[in-house]
Scaffold this motif. Structure first.
Motif, PDB file in Angstrom:
ATOM      1  N   UNK A   5     -19.832  10.375 -11.715  1.00  0.00           N
ATOM      2  CA  UNK A   5     -19.095   9.100 -12.259  1.00  0.00           C
ATOM      3  C   UNK A   5     -19.645   8.681 -13.668  1.00  0.00           C
ATOM      4  N   UNK A   6     -21.010   8.840 -13.673  1.00  0.00           N
ATOM      5  CA  UNK A   6     -21.819   8.708 -14.987  1.00  0.00           C
ATOM      6  C   UNK A   6     -21.638   9.844 -15.864  1.00  0.00           C
ATOM      7  N   UNK A   7     -21.514  11.100 -15.410  1.00  0.00           N
ATOM      8  CA  UNK A   7     -21.279  12.058 -16.472  1.00  0.00           C
ATOM      9  C   UNK A   7     -19.859  12.084 -16.872  1.00  0.00           C
ATOM     10  N   UNK A   8     -18.831  11.644 -16.154  1.00  0.00           N
ATOM     11  CA  UNK A   8     -17.445  11.459 -16.687  1.00  0.00           C
ATOM     12  C   UNK A   8     -17.503  10.316 -17.552  1.00  0.00           C
ATOM     13  N   UNK A   9     -18.158   9.351 -17.430  1.00  0.00           N
ATOM     14  CA  UNK A   9     -18.248   8.157 -18.432  1.00  0.00           C
ATOM     15  C   UNK A   9     -18.863   8.636 -19.748  1.00  0.00           C
ATOM     16  N   UNK A  10     -19.872   9.211 -19.804  1.00  0.00           N
ATOM     17  CA  UNK A  10     -20.628   9.919 -20.711  1.00  0.00           C
ATOM     18  C   UNK A  10     -19.599  10.654 -21.397  1.00  0.00           C
ATOM     19  N   UNK A  11     -18.834  11.858 -20.888  1.00  0.00           N
ATOM     20  CA  UNK A  11     -17.927  12.655 -21.515  1.00  0.00           C
ATOM     21  C   UNK A  11     -16.962  11.700 -22.148  1.00  0.00           C
ATOM     22  N   UNK A  12     -16.273  10.656 -21.466  1.00  0.00           N
ATOM     23  CA  UNK A  12     -15.296  10.049 -22.085  1.00  0.00           C
ATOM     24  C   UNK A  12     -15.905   9.567 -23.671  1.00  0.00           C
ATOM     25  N   UNK A  13     -16.844   8.872 -23.535  1.00  0.00           N
ATOM     26  CA  UNK A  13     -17.577   8.116 -24.762  1.00  0.00           C
ATOM     27  C   UNK A  13     -17.809   9.244 -25.748  1.00  0.00           C
ATOM     28  N   UNK A  42     -21.306  17.555 -31.673  1.00  0.00           N
ATOM     29  CA  UNK A  42     -21.129  18.938 -30.897  1.00  0.00           C
ATOM     30  C   UNK A  42     -22.191  19.222 -30.008  1.00  0.00           C
ATOM     31  N   UNK A  43     -23.629  19.143 -30.386  1.00  0.00           N
ATOM     32  CA  UNK A  43     -24.623  19.380 -29.576  1.00  0.00           C
ATOM     33  C   UNK A  43     -24.659  18.389 -28.587  1.00  0.00           C
ATOM     34  N   UNK A  44     -24.212  17.184 -28.399  1.00  0.00           N
ATOM     35  CA  UNK A  44     -24.621  16.262 -27.526  1.00  0.00           C
ATOM     36  C   UNK A  44     -23.331  16.691 -26.420  1.00  0.00           C
ATOM     37  N   UNK A  45     -22.163  17.258 -26.928  1.00  0.00           N
ATOM     38  CA  UNK A  45     -21.271  17.417 -26.002  1.00  0.00           C
ATOM     39  C   UNK A  45     -21.677  18.901 -25.198  1.00  0.00           C
ATOM     40  N   UNK A  46     -22.469  19.737 -25.967  1.00  0.00           N
ATOM     41  CA  UNK A  46     -22.782  21.063 -25.311  1.00  0.00           C
ATOM     42  C   UNK A  46     -24.048  20.301 -24.123  1.00  0.00           C
ATOM     43  N   UNK A  50     -23.953  21.208 -19.982  1.00  0.00           N
ATOM     44  CA  UNK A  50     -25.182  21.877 -19.413  1.00  0.00           C
ATOM     45  C   UNK A  50     -25.503  21.014 -18.275  1.00  0.00           C
ATOM     46  N   UNK A  51     -25.768  19.604 -18.394  1.00  0.00           N
ATOM     47  CA  UNK A  51     -26.144  18.651 -17.562  1.00  0.00           C
ATOM     48  C   UNK A  51     -25.077  18.581 -16.394  1.00  0.00           C
ATOM     49  N   UNK A  52     -23.975  18.557 -16.739  1.00  0.00           N
ATOM     50  CA  UNK A  52     -22.935  18.656 -15.642  1.00  0.00           C
ATOM     51  C   UNK A  52     -22.948  19.852 -14.761  1.00  0.00           C
ATOM     52  N   UNK A  53     -23.269  21.201 -15.405  1.00  0.00           N
ATOM     53  CA  UNK A  53     -23.322  22.224 -14.608  1.00  0.00           C
ATOM     54  C   UNK A  53     -24.674  22.151 -13.751  1.00  0.00           C
ATOM     55  N   UNK A  54     -25.587  21.749 -14.272  1.00  0.00           N
ATOM     56  CA  UNK A  54     -26.869  21.850 -13.618  1.00  0.00           C
ATOM     57  C   UNK A  54     -26.926  20.878 -12.489  1.00  0.00           C
ATOM     58  N   UNK A  55     -26.016  19.761 -12.332  1.00  0.00           N
ATOM     59  CA  UNK A  55     -26.146  18.730 -11.400  1.00  0.00           C
ATOM     60  C   UNK A  55     -24.909  19.275 -10.249  1.00  0.00           C
TER      61      UNK A  55
END
Length: 95
Positions: A5-13, A42-46, A50-55
């Motif tokens: 949920x936190x990663x999804x929220x960050x992605x929306x932001x 763009x670096x933040x998106x990448x 990576x964080x989502x993949x690692x989690x």
């Protein structure tokens, strides 16, 4: 909140941020400052990807294997060819 949920929220932001940067780029043109902001976004998106993949990877859910260390004394012959740590070599004297 879960990590997902936190990663999804960050992605929306980040998506909102990138839309805002695009609007600013249209209004201000493609100057150096707006290119830097776009690159940073763009670096933040990448990084979030990576964080989502690692989690979600197997390493995130599995603990490393434990290694048992014996309490038995070590074989003294393992250290016959080494110097005494902190004491210098045998047979030598300090100046």
């Amino acid at each position: 909140m879960s990590v997902h949920d936190d990663l999804t929220s960050v992605q929306h932001a980040l998506d909102d941020l990138l839309r805002s940067v695009s609007r600013l780029e249209q209004q201000l043109g493609g100057g150096l400052e707006i290119r830097r902001v776009r690159t940073d976004a763009d670096h933040l998106r990448e990084s979030v990807t990576l964080l989502r993949d690692a989690s979600q990877g197997p390493a995130a859910t599995q603990r490393p294997a434990l290694v048992t260390i014996s309490d038995a004394p070590y074989d003294i012959s393992l250290w016959t060819d080494s110097d005494d740590e902190g004491l210098g070599a045998r047979g030598r004297h300090a100046p």
